[in-house]
Design an enzyme around this catalytic site. Structure first.
Site, PDB file in Angstrom:
ATOM      1  N   CYS A   1       0.808  -1.224   0.000  1.00 38.49           N
ATOM      2  CA  CYS A   1       0.000   0.000   0.000  1.00 38.49           C
ATOM      3  C   CYS A   1       0.843   1.276   0.000  1.00 38.49           C
ATOM      4  O   CYS A   1       0.597   2.193  -0.788  1.00 38.49           O
ATOM      5  CB  CYS A   1      -0.943   0.000   1.194  1.00 38.49           C
ATOM      6  SG  CYS A   1      -2.053  -1.429   1.241  1.00 38.49           S
TER       7      CYS A   1
ATOM      8  N   ARG B   1      -9.196  -2.963   4.378  1.00 41.54           N
ATOM      9  CA  ARG B   1     -10.253  -3.410   3.463  1.00 41.54           C
ATOM     10  C   ARG B   1     -11.632  -3.207   4.070  1.00 41.54           C
ATOM     11  O   ARG B   1     -12.542  -3.990   3.871  1.00 41.54           O
ATOM     12  CB  ARG B   1     -10.056  -4.870   3.041  1.00 41.54           C
ATOM     13  CG  ARG B   1      -8.833  -5.127   2.189  1.00 41.54           C
ATOM     14  CD  ARG B   1      -8.740  -6.569   1.709  1.00 41.54           C
ATOM     15  NE  ARG B   1      -7.468  -6.795   1.029  1.00 41.54           N
ATOM     16  CZ  ARG B   1      -6.869  -7.984   0.958  1.00 41.54           C
ATOM     17  NH1 ARG B   1      -7.429  -9.040   1.498  1.00 41.54           N
ATOM     18  NH2 ARG B   1      -5.730  -8.110   0.330  1.00 41.54           N
TER      19      ARG B   1
ATOM     20  N   ASP C   1     -13.401  -8.523   1.435  1.00 44.53           N
ATOM     21  CA  ASP C   1     -13.106  -7.129   1.118  1.00 44.53           C
ATOM     22  C   ASP C   1     -14.393  -6.339   1.321  1.00 44.53           C
ATOM     23  O   ASP C   1     -15.334  -6.464   0.523  1.00 44.53           O
ATOM     24  CB  ASP C   1     -12.608  -6.994  -0.318  1.00 44.53           C
ATOM     25  CG  ASP C   1     -12.091  -5.598  -0.652  1.00 44.53           C
ATOM     26  OD1 ASP C   1     -12.424  -4.653   0.091  1.00 44.53           O
ATOM     27  OD2 ASP C   1     -11.364  -5.457  -1.652  1.00 44.53           O
TER      28      ASP C   1
ATOM     29  N   ARG D   1     -14.746  -3.021   1.405  1.00 47.55           N
ATOM     30  CA  ARG D   1     -14.659  -1.634   0.959  1.00 47.55           C
ATOM     31  C   ARG D   1     -15.796  -1.263   0.010  1.00 47.55           C
ATOM     32  O   ARG D   1     -16.310  -2.107  -0.720  1.00 47.55           O
ATOM     33  CB  ARG D   1     -13.315  -1.381   0.275  1.00 47.55           C
ATOM     34  CG  ARG D   1     -12.143  -1.403   1.222  1.00 47.55           C
ATOM     35  CD  ARG D   1     -10.831  -1.263   0.486  1.00 47.55           C
ATOM     36  NE  ARG D   1     -10.546  -2.446  -0.328  1.00 47.55           N
ATOM     37  CZ  ARG D   1      -9.448  -2.573  -1.077  1.00 47.55           C
ATOM     38  NH1 ARG D   1      -8.562  -1.586  -1.119  1.00 47.55           N
ATOM     39  NH2 ARG D   1      -9.250  -3.667  -1.780  1.00 47.55           N
TER      40      ARG D   1
END
Length: 217
Positions: A76, A103, A135, A137
């Site tokens: 990241c 996430r 995930d 997000r």
């Protein structure tokens, strides 16, 4: 651009902007507040984005350990720096910084997930064991944030097909996918392999030029 302007779709409010000198360029930093959660999200812009060819863009989810603490467990921080450097080299682009750590599970739960990974789970298994999605997000805030700058089409720096699909769903055209393959190392090799195997991330360069038209990856 006026302070406290209400965003389209009423998901976030644009609040204010300032200049932000970085090692690569002097960006403009824009602050937004999400209605539902009160979270503060950011955009970093460079150059005129409302006209001309689709600008280089990055949708970056917050990763405190990688972005700030230099963790090598993920890619990241390296992706964040590389994206800003590439935008600076072109003299034009935007980076959206979304506050959805781990996430979408939050910082403390991400650290819990790290402990499970140290016991043998991969990143997806760890999230599931904690009762979360692989995930969690969401990218719905991207549309009103991009609309603030008059952006309808982008060249997206990403390896994640979910981001491309989300932009298409919200009516933002991804004119080109630009791979962002950086900082594979001994500590994150398994993490990156899991991204590819279980989340469908595109972890190999599709063309020698590093720029991949959508639909060819």
């Amino acid at each position: 651009m006026q302070d406290n302007a209400t965003m389209p779709a009423s998901l976030v409010d644009y609040v204010t902007s300032c200049t932000l000198p970085t090692p690569w360029a002097q960006f403009t930093l824009h602050a937004f507040v999400e209605h539902a959660t009160g979270k503060e999200h950011l955009a970093m812009t460079l150059g005129d984005l409302s006209t001309g060819a689709p600008p280089l863009a990055r949708i970056h989810s917050e990763c405190l350990t990688g972005d700030v603490m230099f963790s090598q467990r993920c890619d990241c921080g390296a992706q964040l720096e590389t994206a800003l450097q590439r935008i600076a080299e072109e003299g034009r682009g935007i980076l959206l910084y979304l506050r959805q750590e781990g996430r979408g599970i939050g910082l403390v739960n991400k650290i819990r997930a790290y402990r499970l990974q140290e016991a043998g789970a991969d990143t997806v298994e760890a999230n599931l064991q904690l009762g979360f999605q692989a995930d969690a997000r969401s990218y719905e805030l991207v549309l009103p944030m991009l609309e603030q700058f008059g952006i309808e089409s982008v060249r997206l720096m990403t390896n994640n097909p979910r981001k491309i699909a989300a932009l298409g769903k919200f009516g933002i055209r991804v004119a080109e996918r630009v791979p962002l393959l950086v900082n594979r190392n001994a500590f994150n090799n398994s993490y990156l392999n899991t991204k590819e195997a279980k989340l469908g991330h595109m972890m190999t360069p599709a063309v020698p030029t590093e720029a991949t038209p959508v639909g060819e990856a």
